[in-house]
Design a protein around this motif. Structure first.
Motif, PDB file in Angstrom:
ATOM      1  N   CYS A   1       0.861  -1.183   0.000  1.00 50.95           N
ATOM      2  CA  CYS A   1       0.000   0.000   0.000  1.00 50.95           C
ATOM      3  C   CYS A   1       0.894   1.228   0.000  1.00 50.95           C
ATOM      4  N   SER A   2       0.299   2.408  -0.154  1.00 49.62           N
ATOM      5  CA  SER A   2       1.061   3.651  -0.094  1.00 49.62           C
ATOM      6  C   SER A   2       0.962   4.255   1.296  1.00 49.62           C
ATOM      7  N   LEU A   3       1.838   5.201   1.597  1.00 46.13           N
ATOM      8  CA  LEU A   3       1.746   5.906   2.871  1.00 46.13           C
ATOM      9  C   LEU A   3       0.480   6.754   2.939  1.00 46.13           C
ATOM     10  N   HIS A   4      -0.033   7.164   1.799  1.00 47.10           N
ATOM     11  CA  HIS A   4      -1.337   7.841   1.792  1.00 47.10           C
ATOM     12  C   HIS A   4      -2.413   6.897   2.330  1.00 47.10           C
ATOM     13  N   ASP A   5      -2.356   5.634   1.916  1.00 47.68           N
ATOM     14  CA  ASP A   5      -3.325   4.649   2.412  1.00 47.68           C
ATOM     15  C   ASP A   5      -3.181   4.453   3.917  1.00 47.68           C
ATOM     16  N   VAL A   6      -1.940   4.392   4.398  1.00 47.74           N
ATOM     17  CA  VAL A   6      -1.703   4.208   5.835  1.00 47.74           C
ATOM     18  C   VAL A   6      -2.271   5.388   6.617  1.00 47.74           C
TER      19      VAL A   6
ATOM     20  N   ARG B   1      -6.478   8.056  10.131  1.00 46.34           N
ATOM     21  CA  ARG B   1      -7.433   9.152  10.283  1.00 46.34           C
ATOM     22  C   ARG B   1      -8.866   8.617  10.367  1.00 46.34           C
ATOM     23  N   ALA B   2      -9.145   7.552   9.639  1.00 48.42           N
ATOM     24  CA  ALA B   2     -10.471   6.946   9.714  1.00 48.42           C
ATOM     25  C   ALA B   2     -10.749   6.378  11.105  1.00 48.42           C
ATOM     26  N   ALA B   3      -9.669   6.006  11.811  1.00 43.46           N
ATOM     27  CA  ALA B   3      -9.810   5.468  13.169  1.00 43.46           C
ATOM     28  C   ALA B   3      -9.850   6.576  14.224  1.00 43.46           C
ATOM     29  N   GLY B   4      -9.849   7.829  13.791  1.00 40.28           N
ATOM     30  CA  GLY B   4      -9.964   8.947  14.715  1.00 40.28           C
ATOM     31  C   GLY B   4      -8.668   9.580  15.149  1.00 40.28           C
ATOM     32  N   ASN B   5      -7.558   9.191  14.533  1.00 37.04           N
ATOM     33  CA  ASN B   5      -6.258   9.772  14.862  1.00 37.04           C
ATOM     34  C   ASN B   5      -5.950  10.948  13.943  1.00 37.04           C
ATOM     35  N   ALA B   6      -5.183  11.910  14.467  1.00 35.30           N
ATOM     36  CA  ALA B   6      -4.764  13.031  13.629  1.00 35.30           C
ATOM     37  C   ALA B   6      -3.792  12.570  12.551  1.00 35.30           C
ATOM     38  N   GLY B   7      -2.896  11.658  12.914  1.00 36.42           N
ATOM     39  CA  GLY B   7      -1.910  11.159  11.977  1.00 36.42           C
ATOM     40  C   GLY B   7      -1.358   9.830  12.450  1.00 36.42           C
ATOM     41  N   ILE B   8      -0.205   9.484  11.935  1.00 40.12           N
ATOM     42  CA  ILE B   8       0.464   8.219  12.250  1.00 40.12           C
ATOM     43  C   ILE B   8       1.389   8.443  13.443  1.00 40.12           C
ATOM     44  N   PRO B   9       1.535   7.468  14.342  1.00 40.18           N
ATOM     45  CA  PRO B   9       2.432   7.644  15.490  1.00 40.18           C
ATOM     46  C   PRO B   9       3.849   8.032  15.058  1.00 40.18           C
ATOM     47  N   ARG B  10       4.461   8.897  15.843  1.00 37.20           N
ATOM     48  CA  ARG B  10       5.756   9.474  15.486  1.00 37.20           C
ATOM     49  C   ARG B  10       6.843   8.436  15.220  1.00 37.20           C
ATOM     50  N   PRO B  11       6.993   7.381  16.056  1.00 34.63           N
ATOM     51  CA  PRO B  11       8.046   6.399  15.757  1.00 34.63           C
ATOM     52  C   PRO B  11       7.891   5.769  14.369  1.00 34.63           C
ATOM     53  N   GLN B  12       6.655   5.495  13.963  1.00 31.72           N
ATOM     54  CA  GLN B  12       6.436   4.933  12.636  1.00 31.72           C
ATOM     55  C   GLN B  12       6.784   5.940  11.551  1.00 31.72           C
TER      56      GLN B  12
ATOM     57  N   ASP C   1       8.919  14.344  -7.096  1.00 31.96           N
ATOM     58  CA  ASP C   1       7.492  14.081  -6.860  1.00 31.96           C
ATOM     59  C   ASP C   1       7.320  13.252  -5.586  1.00 31.96           C
ATOM     60  N   VAL C   2       8.040  13.653  -4.538  1.00 34.52           N
ATOM     61  CA  VAL C   2       7.974  12.951  -3.261  1.00 34.52           C
ATOM     62  C   VAL C   2       6.686  13.364  -2.546  1.00 34.52           C
ATOM     63  N   LYS C   3       5.837  12.400  -2.285  1.00 31.80           N
ATOM     64  CA  LYS C   3       4.563  12.632  -1.596  1.00 31.80           C
ATOM     65  C   LYS C   3       4.060  11.281  -1.092  1.00 31.80           C
ATOM     66  N   PRO C   4       3.098  11.271  -0.165  1.00 28.44           N
ATOM     67  CA  PRO C   4       2.647   9.992   0.405  1.00 28.44           C
ATOM     68  C   PRO C   4       2.150   8.991  -0.630  1.00 28.44           C
ATOM     69  N   ARG C   5       1.532   9.439  -1.695  1.00 32.64           N
ATOM     70  CA  ARG C   5       1.030   8.513  -2.717  1.00 32.64           C
ATOM     71  C   ARG C   5       2.156   7.845  -3.502  1.00 32.64           C
ATOM     72  N   ASN C   6       3.374   8.406  -3.462  1.00 31.72           N
ATOM     73  CA  ASN C   6       4.507   7.831  -4.191  1.00 31.72           C
ATOM     74  C   ASN C   6       5.513   7.140  -3.274  1.00 31.72           C
TER      75      ASN C   6
ATOM     76  N   GLU D   1       2.709  16.006   7.265  1.00 33.27           N
ATOM     77  CA  GLU D   1       1.388  15.492   6.920  1.00 33.27           C
ATOM     78  C   GLU D   1       1.132  14.121   7.538  1.00 33.27           C
ATOM     79  N   LEU D   2       2.117  13.224   7.472  1.00 27.39           N
ATOM     80  CA  LEU D   2       1.932  11.893   8.037  1.00 27.39           C
ATOM     81  C   LEU D   2       1.746  11.949   9.541  1.00 27.39           C
ATOM     82  N   LEU D   3       2.467  12.841  10.189  1.00 28.88           N
ATOM     83  CA  LEU D   3       2.438  12.918  11.650  1.00 28.88           C
ATOM     84  C   LEU D   3       1.184  13.621  12.165  1.00 28.88           C
TER      85      LEU D   3
END
Length: 281
Positions: A106-111, A116-127, A152-157, A218-220
């Motif tokens: 999957c992509s980091l956009h998917d992660v 966010r769908a689970a109610g979190n602002a972003g992904i945990p910092r260690p990850q 073209d560095v972005k979560p989808r890539n 964005e991820l965080l």
């Protein structure tokens, strides 16, 4: 309908059939599932010889698009690194560029979307630190050993494969030898993540670092430092305004701010140095 129209119609029908499940645009590579579609093409999951699964990217047959992406992929396809998505083959079929690649999970956009769908602002910092550390290593390899910027560095890539992140989608990869970016149309870049120099028609050795810093925030946090809604707004924000880093913890703000410096010379010496500064903050 004259003969030329009949031929053209049949060719269009053939290409359409090649984009349907179970078609084999390349012998032995059976299309299974559409993974994504964009302005320049589409990506499919396929079953390949030997019981393996691959990804196939089809770049639409606009001659300039095909030529540009082919040139970019040729620059990077021979580079081997565990954090670069492996490009298996590149060929032109019926005017379309067809790229067979390693299939990621999957992509980091998917992660991020899942968190966010689970109610979190972003992904945990260690990850997130692990994700950007992997990406930084691959981007620095391209930069310092091969003189290339991804652009073209972005979560989808950025893709997850096993427990690693792999940099992918090399359609804008450019050599630093020319130092200029006139050949990169603004319509091709992702303006939410593009460095200021890209908007000025240039690339630098630190353009990808700038994009990676935006990806980190964005991820965080789920928030972007620049939130314009069109290319003109984002051009002005990236080139003249300070980033909005309020979503970040106070310790991360000066680190990200330096990576987002308008002048590339004021950024970190490498993507890895940027990540080390984040880790130490």
């Amino acid at each position: 309908m004259d003969c030329a129209d009949v031929v053209e119609h049949e060719e269009m029908e053939f290409k359409a059939q090649c984009k349907e499940p179970n078609a084999e645009p390349i012998p032995g590579h059976r299309l299974l599932q559409l993974l994504g579609r964009g302005g320049f093409g589409e990506v499919w999951k396929c079953a390949a010889p030997g019981g393996l699964y691959k990804a196939i990217k089809f770049v639409h047959n606009a001659s300039a698009t095909v030529a540009d992406e082919l040139k970019a992929v040729q620059l990077v396809k021979a580079i081997r690194h565990p954090f670069l998505l492996f490009v298996e083959s590149v060929e032109i079929l019926d005017g379309e560029l067809v790229i067979v690649m390693e299939l990621a999970d999957c992509s980091l956009h998917d992660v991020l979307t899942c968190y966010r769908a689970a109610g979190n602002a972003g992904i945990p910092r260690p990850q997130v630190l692990g994700f950007v550390r992997d990406a930084a290593e691959a981007l620095d390899l391209m930069n310092f050993q091969h003189g290339l910027q991804h652009l073209d560095v972005k979560p989808r890539n950025l893709f997850v494969a096993g427990n690693q992140v792999k940099v992918a989608d090399f359609g804008l990869v450019s050599s630093l030898s020319g130092k200029r970016g006139e050949g990169i149309p603004l319509s091709a870049v992702s303006p939410l993540y593009a460095a200021p120099e890209i908007f000025h028609g240039a690339i630098s050795r630190d353009s990808d670092q700038y994009s990676l810093a935006i990806v980190f925030q964005e991820l965080l946090t789920g928030a972007l430092p620049f939130c314009g809604t069109n290319v003109r707004q984002l051009l002005l924000q990236h080139t003249t305004q300070e980033p909005d880093l309020n979503a970040l913890a106070a310790c991360d703000r000066p680190v990200v701010a330096r990576a987002l410096a308008k002048n590339p010379k004021n950024r970190y010496g490498s993507c890895a140095e940027f990540v080390r500064a984040l880790t130490a903050s």
